[in-house]
Enzyme design. Structure first.
Site, PDB file in Angstrom:
ATOM      1  N   ARG A 194      -3.355   8.229  -0.967  1.00  0.00           N
ATOM      2  CA  ARG A 194      -4.760   8.489  -1.308  1.00  0.00           C
ATOM      3  C   ARG A 194      -5.492   9.196  -0.169  1.00  0.00           C
ATOM      4  NH1 ARG A 194      -5.272   2.619  -3.073  1.00  0.00           N
ATOM      5  NH2 ARG A 194      -3.163   2.740  -2.262  1.00  0.00           N
TER       6      ARG A 194
ATOM      7  N   GLU B 180       2.870  -6.821   5.709  1.00  0.00           N
ATOM      8  CA  GLU B 180       2.796  -8.268   5.493  1.00  0.00           C
ATOM      9  C   GLU B 180       4.214  -8.830   5.327  1.00  0.00           C
ATOM     10  OE1 GLU B 180       0.008  -8.895   2.432  1.00  0.00           O
ATOM     11  OE2 GLU B 180      -0.008 -11.074   2.712  1.00  0.00           O
TER      12      GLU B 180
END
Ligand code: AMP
Length: 176
Positions: A64, A101
């Site tokens: 993006r 993560e």
């Protein structure tokens, strides 16, 4: 930016719970892209980060960051350089791994995409933990260019991602 312009952007961000996995509240910016007036506001807001600063190139982060970064570069009259997930760029690259993560990821940049001393504005849609943007800054630094600003449409401030971006000038349009 006018406060009501910022409010219109914030109202258009769609919160999608549990995407792409349980526990993540995904900030969907596609309603901003789909609205001509809102897209224009978002690009102007991001470009304002470079107000009064000369920018040679905008570096956008996969994927993006390409949409916003390319439009910002056009507005500033600067070049555009993509930093991509590994395996997509055809020429010689500089690679940086970073932690997510769960597990690891890698991004890369063409070795000749920025030159020593060039002044760079980094653009992405969202700052979360700062792993991705931190790796991007390392790649730019390794090639000898100078990051003079880092602009995000959205910052998840509670994740303290900017702590991973050293002393770069970091600005976000919407902060949560
Ligand atoms: P990070 O490396 O943790 O700062 O993650 C930043 C990248 O992951 C950005 O390129 C974002 O597009 C994407 N991302 C991370 N968290 C979210 C979220 N909650 N909503 C939308 N995109 C996200």
């Amino acid at each position: 930016m006018l406060p009501e312009e910022i409010r219109k952007l914030a109202d258009a961000v769609r919160d999608v719970p549990d995407f792409p996995k349980p526990g993540i509240l995904f900030k969907d910016i596609t309603p901003i892209l789909a609205d001509g007036a809102l897209f224009e506001i978002s690009i102007r807001a991001l470009a304002e980060v470079a107000h009064g600063i000369h920018i040679d190139k905008v570096v956008g982060i996969d994927a993006r960051g390409f949409i916003f970064g390319a439009a910002v570069a056009h507005l500033l009259g600067a070049g555009f350089v993509p930093i991509r997930k590994t395996g997509k760029l055809p020429w010689a690259t500089e690679v940086e791994a970073y932690s997510l993560e769960y597990g690891e990821a890698e991004i890369e940049i063409h070795k000749d995409a920025v030159a020593p001393g060039e002044r760079i504005l980094v653009v992405d849609d969202l700052l979360a933990t700062g792993g991705t943007a931190g790796a991007a800054l390392k790649l730019i630094d390794r090639l000898g260019a100078v990051t003079v600003g880092v602009a995000f449409l959205i910052e998840l401030a509670f994740l303290k991602g900017r702590d991973r971006l050293g002393d770069a000038k970091v600005e976000s349009i919407l902060s949560y």
